[in-house]
Scaffold this motif. Structure first.
Motif, mmCIF file in Angstrom:
data_model
loop_
_atom_site.group_PDB
_atom_site.id
_atom_site.type_symbol
_atom_site.label_atom_id
_atom_site.label_comp_id
_atom_site.label_asym_id
_atom_site.label_seq_id
_atom_site.Cartn_x
_atom_site.Cartn_y
_atom_site.Cartn_z
ATOM 1 N N LEU A 118 0.853 -1.194 0.000
ATOM 2 C CA LEU A 118 0.000 0.000 0.000
ATOM 3 C C LEU A 118 0.884 1.237 0.000
ATOM 4 O O LEU A 118 1.838 1.323 0.785
ATOM 5 C CB LEU A 118 -0.911 -0.007 1.231
ATOM 6 C CG LEU A 118 -1.795 1.214 1.468
ATOM 7 C CD1 LEU A 118 -2.824 1.385 0.357
ATOM 8 C CD2 LEU A 118 -2.490 1.099 2.826
ATOM 9 N N ASN A 119 0.569 2.218 -0.886
ATOM 10 C CA ASN A 119 1.409 3.418 -0.927
ATOM 11 C C ASN A 119 1.096 4.355 0.237
ATOM 12 O O ASN A 119 0.024 4.265 0.858
ATOM 13 C CB ASN A 119 1.274 4.128 -2.278
ATOM 14 C CG ASN A 119 -0.052 4.853 -2.446
ATOM 15 O OD1 ASN A 119 -0.976 4.688 -1.655
ATOM 16 N ND2 ASN A 119 -0.162 5.644 -3.494
ATOM 17 N N PRO A 120 2.022 5.253 0.596
ATOM 18 C CA PRO A 120 1.820 6.148 1.746
ATOM 19 C C PRO A 120 0.628 7.090 1.599
ATOM 20 O O PRO A 120 0.129 7.601 2.601
ATOM 21 C CB PRO A 120 3.136 6.936 1.816
ATOM 22 C CG PRO A 120 4.138 6.061 1.155
ATOM 23 C CD PRO A 120 3.395 5.365 0.048
ATOM 24 N N ASN A 121 0.180 7.336 0.357
ATOM 25 C CA ASN A 121 -1.004 8.170 0.156
ATOM 26 C C ASN A 121 -2.298 7.417 0.417
ATOM 27 O O ASN A 121 -3.384 8.007 0.390
ATOM 28 C CB ASN A 121 -1.018 8.729 -1.269
ATOM 29 C CG ASN A 121 0.111 9.715 -1.504
ATOM 30 O OD1 ASN A 121 0.536 10.413 -0.586
ATOM 31 N ND2 ASN A 121 0.612 9.769 -2.737
ATOM 32 N N LEU A 122 -2.184 6.111 0.637
ATOM 33 C CA LEU A 122 -3.318 5.253 1.010
ATOM 34 C C LEU A 122 -4.387 5.183 -0.068
ATOM 35 O O LEU A 122 -5.565 4.947 0.234
ATOM 36 C CB LEU A 122 -3.957 5.730 2.330
ATOM 37 C CG LEU A 122 -3.008 5.959 3.511
ATOM 38 C CD1 LEU A 122 -3.789 6.409 4.735
ATOM 39 C CD2 LEU A 122 -2.212 4.700 3.818
ATOM 40 N N GLY A 302 -2.889 1.298 10.705
ATOM 41 C CA GLY A 302 -2.618 2.379 9.770
ATOM 42 C C GLY A 302 -1.246 2.971 9.919
ATOM 43 O O GLY A 302 -0.388 2.473 10.649
ATOM 44 N N ILE A 303 -1.045 4.068 9.252
ATOM 45 C CA ILE A 303 0.290 4.662 9.131
ATOM 46 C C ILE A 303 0.821 5.192 10.454
ATOM 47 O O ILE A 303 2.026 5.247 10.684
ATOM 48 C CB ILE A 303 0.274 5.785 8.071
ATOM 49 C CG1 ILE A 303 1.692 6.168 7.667
ATOM 50 C CG2 ILE A 303 -0.511 6.993 8.547
ATOM 51 C CD1 ILE A 303 1.749 7.040 6.435
ATOM 52 N N ASP A 304 -0.064 5.574 11.380
ATOM 53 C CA ASP A 304 0.389 6.136 12.647
ATOM 54 C C ASP A 304 0.587 5.083 13.727
ATOM 55 O O ASP A 304 1.056 5.395 14.817
ATOM 56 C CB ASP A 304 -0.603 7.189 13.146
ATOM 57 C CG ASP A 304 -0.673 8.394 12.221
ATOM 58 O OD1 ASP A 304 0.399 8.768 11.700
ATOM 59 O OD2 ASP A 304 -1.762 8.932 12.003
ATOM 60 N N GLY A 305 0.214 3.840 13.459
ATOM 61 C CA GLY A 305 0.411 2.772 14.429
ATOM 62 C C GLY A 305 -0.664 2.740 15.492
ATOM 63 O O GLY A 305 -1.455 3.673 15.658
ATOM 64 N N CYS A 306 -0.704 1.627 16.224
ATOM 65 C CA CYS A 306 -1.711 1.453 17.272
ATOM 66 C C CYS A 306 -1.391 2.341 18.466
ATOM 67 O O CYS A 306 -0.240 2.451 18.870
ATOM 68 C CB CYS A 306 -1.757 0.001 17.726
ATOM 69 S SG CYS A 306 -2.373 -1.133 16.482
#
Length: 334
Positions: A118-122, A302-306
């Motif tokens: 998955l790319n960082p732009n989601l 997601g990108i910020d983590g749990c």
């Protein structure tokens, strides 16, 4: 006066106990690993894992089946919280509900689909057959797919991973290891090879704990600089007889699929996954293929983590309580 002093002493004792407890809790890690089997049938699973790095004790719960899809290989989480499954030779990528196991969307790719990224732009999921073109799936799944032809030093690739500073890396190679590694321009498909026939190169991810691109293959791990790909380092010895893909938790631990096993690595002290502090191999996972990320893009959180309690915050709270108790005790005695 004695009653107040005793009360203050009790408060101080409780504060010290809370501080000690927070230190102990900070050394325990729990989570759920989602994985696929390539053998068909019940092929999408999850298993709980637990680790105490104070005692170096790693355990797994009993595995639970989630779903059966027509082929299963790569596995990641979509931004909406559903699982995405690369359908192997079915030519599909499946989106399924991780709770019910129901397939909610399907995207035909026109070719076999194995590893996913998955790319960082989601907004885009990348997949490929081994040594094939890059398929770009728009999110939500089912809204379309485009093809990027591969040129430059490679004619095809296996998987991509996103490093730092906008650098995108690739692995090109068949299962499970001895692949080529390099960088790719996703807008053109042009590849620039950095390394050839790297033993640890099949699976590829970014590890926020070490800030390195990490490789998995042929029972070995490897790392390169996440910005320019320099400094290839590989483990000296095999951890198991085969590695396909691994997941890191961002705290110095990894769980790696391959050879009918899950291999757990703790490298929180060495800061080097190729030279871990502790290794444990869990057997009995016949046909295990890929594992879903535990942190960052493509993970459940997601990108910020749990969100987790910060050990430093817990420690500071304990110290503050201890200090308050001691201060009050001194006041009572003065």
């Amino acid at each position: 006066m004695k009653v107040k002093s005793r009360l203050t002493l009790r408060v101080t004792a409780v504060a010290i106990a809370m501080f000690a407890s927070s230190q102990a809790l900070a050394a325990k890690f729990d989570g759920t690993l989602y994985y696929t089997n390539f053998t068909g049938g019940q092929n999408v699973w999850k298993v709980g894992f637990h680790y105490d790095d104070g005692t170096q004790t790693a355990t797994l719960d009993a595995p639970n089946n989630i779903a059966s899809t027509n082929g299963a290989d790569g596995i990641i989480f979509a931004p909406n919280g559903n699982l995405l499954i690369g359908g192997q030779n079915s030519g599909n990528v499946y989106e399924l509900n991780p709770s019910s196991g129901a397939v909610v969307n399907t995207q035909q790719t026109g070719t076999a689909s194995f590893h996913l990224a998955l790319n960082p732009n989601l907004n885009t999921v990348y997949t490929s057959t081994f040594g094939g073109t890059l398929k770009n799936l728009s999110l939500p799944i089912g809204s379309g797919v485009t093809t990027t032809n591969i040129s430059g030093d490679e004619n095809g690739l296996t998987q991509v991973a996103f490093g730092t500073g906008g650098t995108v890396f690739y692995v090109q190679g068949n299962p499970n290891g001895f692949g080529n590694v390099g960088t790719i321009d996703l807008s053109t498909g042009a590849t620039s090879r950095l390394y050839s026939s790297v033993e640890s190169a099949h699976g590829i991810i970014y590890d926020p704990f070490t800030d390195l691109i990490t490789l998995f293959g042929a029972g070995k791990t490897g790392t390169i600089n996440a910005g320019d790909g320099s400094g290839l380092l590989q483990s000296a010895n095999d951890f198991a007889c085969d590695f396909d893909q691994g997941a890191v938790d961002g705290k110095g631990h990894a769980l790696i699929a391959g050879c009918n096993s899950i291999t757990f690595l703790d490298y929180s002290l060495s800061n080097d996954i190729t030279n871990p502090d502790f290794v444990k191999v869990f057997t009995g996972f016949n046909g295990i293929d890929d594992v879903a990320p535990l942190v960052g893009t493509g993970s459940q959180c997601g990108i910020d983590g749990c969100p987790v309690p910060e050990p430093s915050s817990l420690a500071l709270m304990g110290l503050a309580l201890v200090g308050t108790g001691i201060f009050r005790l001194r006041q009572m005695r003065s």
